[in-house]
Design a protein around this motif. Sequence first.
Motif, mmCIF file in Angstrom:
data_model
loop_
_atom_site.group_PDB
_atom_site.id
_atom_site.type_symbol
_atom_site.label_atom_id
_atom_site.label_comp_id
_atom_site.label_asym_id
_atom_site.label_seq_id
_atom_site.Cartn_x
_atom_site.Cartn_y
_atom_site.Cartn_z
ATOM 1 N N GLY A 21 78.453 -48.182 -69.253
ATOM 2 C CA GLY A 21 77.888 -47.368 -70.325
ATOM 3 C C GLY A 21 78.855 -47.149 -71.459
ATOM 4 N N ALA A 22 80.138 -46.954 -71.113
ATOM 5 C CA ALA A 22 81.154 -46.754 -72.145
ATOM 6 C C ALA A 22 81.340 -48.014 -72.981
ATOM 7 N N VAL A 23 81.362 -49.167 -72.329
ATOM 8 C CA VAL A 23 81.522 -50.432 -73.047
ATOM 9 C C VAL A 23 80.312 -50.685 -73.940
ATOM 10 N N THR A 24 79.114 -50.357 -73.450
ATOM 11 C CA THR A 24 77.905 -50.529 -74.255
ATOM 12 C C THR A 24 77.924 -49.607 -75.473
ATOM 13 N N ALA A 25 78.388 -48.362 -75.283
ATOM 14 C CA ALA A 25 78.515 -47.444 -76.420
ATOM 15 C C ALA A 25 79.502 -47.986 -77.440
ATOM 16 N N PHE A 26 80.560 -48.604 -76.949
ATOM 17 C CA PHE A 26 81.544 -49.244 -77.822
ATOM 18 C C PHE A 26 80.879 -50.342 -78.654
ATOM 19 N N THR A 27 80.022 -51.142 -78.008
ATOM 20 C CA THR A 27 79.342 -52.224 -78.705
ATOM 21 C C THR A 27 78.357 -51.691 -79.741
ATOM 22 N N VAL A 28 77.592 -50.658 -79.375
ATOM 23 C CA VAL A 28 76.636 -50.076 -80.319
ATOM 24 C C VAL A 28 77.364 -49.557 -81.556
ATOM 25 N N ALA A 29 78.482 -48.885 -81.336
ATOM 26 C CA ALA A 29 79.237 -48.306 -82.450
ATOM 27 C C ALA A 29 79.806 -49.387 -83.365
ATOM 28 N N HIS A 30 80.435 -50.399 -82.774
ATOM 29 C CA HIS A 30 81.031 -51.414 -83.650
ATOM 30 C C HIS A 30 79.966 -52.271 -84.314
ATOM 31 N N SER A 31 78.763 -52.328 -83.722
ATOM 32 C CA SER A 31 77.668 -53.051 -84.372
ATOM 33 C C SER A 31 77.273 -52.372 -85.680
ATOM 34 N N ILE A 32 77.321 -51.041 -85.687
ATOM 35 C CA ILE A 32 76.945 -50.280 -86.883
ATOM 36 C C ILE A 32 77.919 -50.550 -88.026
ATOM 37 N N THR A 33 79.210 -50.360 -87.764
ATOM 38 C CA THR A 33 80.191 -50.547 -88.837
ATOM 39 C C THR A 33 80.362 -52.025 -89.196
ATOM 40 N N LEU A 34 80.184 -52.901 -88.223
ATOM 41 C CA LEU A 34 80.262 -54.335 -88.518
ATOM 42 C C LEU A 34 79.173 -54.722 -89.503
ATOM 43 N N ALA A 35 77.951 -54.256 -89.271
ATOM 44 C CA ALA A 35 76.840 -54.575 -90.166
ATOM 45 C C ALA A 35 77.063 -53.969 -91.549
ATOM 46 N N LEU A 36 77.488 -52.701 -91.593
ATOM 47 C CA LEU A 36 77.694 -52.032 -92.884
ATOM 48 C C LEU A 36 78.800 -52.711 -93.692
ATOM 49 N N ALA A 37 79.889 -53.064 -93.016
ATOM 50 C CA ALA A 37 81.006 -53.693 -93.724
ATOM 51 C C ALA A 37 80.670 -55.116 -94.147
ATOM 52 N N THR A 38 80.002 -55.867 -93.280
ATOM 53 C CA THR A 38 79.669 -57.250 -93.593
ATOM 54 C C THR A 38 78.677 -57.335 -94.736
ATOM 55 N N LEU A 39 77.745 -56.386 -94.798
ATOM 56 C CA LEU A 39 76.738 -56.378 -95.861
ATOM 57 C C LEU A 39 77.250 -55.733 -97.148
ATOM 58 N N GLY A 40 78.506 -55.272 -97.152
ATOM 59 C CA GLY A 40 79.087 -54.727 -98.368
ATOM 60 C C GLY A 40 78.797 -53.265 -98.623
ATOM 61 N N VAL A 41 78.187 -52.570 -97.663
ATOM 62 C CA VAL A 41 77.887 -51.149 -97.844
ATOM 63 C C VAL A 41 79.143 -50.305 -97.655
ATOM 64 N N LEU A 42 80.008 -50.723 -96.751
ATOM 65 C CA LEU A 42 81.208 -49.971 -96.403
ATOM 66 C C LEU A 42 82.438 -50.816 -96.702
#
Length: 333
Positions: free
Chosen positions: A179-200
Amino acid sequence: MRALFCLIIAIWLACTPKSGNAHALDPGYLDLHQLTPGTWQVMWRIPDVNGQPMRIDAILPEACTPSHGPPPIFDSVAWVSSWVAECGAEIEGHTVRIRGLERQNNDVLLRVQPLESAISTLRFTPEEPALTLPIDPTTWSVFISYFWLGFEHILEGWDHLLFVFALFILVRDPWRLVGAVTAFTVAHSITLALATLGVLHVPAAPVEAVIALSIVFLALEILKHKEGQIRLSEQYPWIVCFCFGLLHGLGFAGALSEIGLPSQDIPAALLAFNLGVEAGQLTFIAGLSVGMFLWRQVARFNPSRLSGVTRPITGYVIGSVSVYWLVERVSGF
């Protein structure tokens, strides 16, 4: 016994990284952008190896002139060569080869951008250094390429692996660990998408330093562990992982931005990359679990005699490596 096994793995992880830049996502990248029916703009990005370009070269189909580019120029990250190729025929259905890749450990990504058809993304490997350009590319080929890219990135990113390894030591309950590893993945998916798309937009150097700091935190939690007392990071590890996962996602984004995303398949590429990272993390944990099980079958001694000693030593090893990364990355500001 668990602690001794973990100590051995910690020492191995500590001895393997050679620099503060622990990300090993460094594939070659070849971009073919069609300008006119017979003209292609070529951008060839070669990984740096000790200040020199890796000994590989992109060879276009025989119908293209020139079939390979001029000597590359270093851009502070990789070696880049660009040129315009005149191709007397459609290159779809013809072969592109990466000469010398069979002698390397890296992969090469190929993105083909035709004028009148969908963009396709392919992946060269040392086992498959030549590929035929697809006539009818699909989203599935993009998905497969970026899935393996994410999978390999997490298994070669030593700082991320050390973070997951520290979790493996800290969290004893298997389902809580997953569960902890999955939470880690969910979190980095959010910032990865925002940064890759130029939002962050966040500078890479501070992100890398904070990633090292997150490992220092877990090392301290390991050292503060006491039998019979469950710390907050052990009881609710998903909270810690989610918070630090947001930071690690920015680190992933920095690596992914060097390669780029196919403009027509950005959602598929992002999803595949994140699923690949999750699969890599779970594979690493499964490998640790299997290794520990085999260790228990082979070792013939009372583990209680060593667990009180090896667990702190493991924490100190992890902490020492992460503090070294932290100092090196901060000094690099």
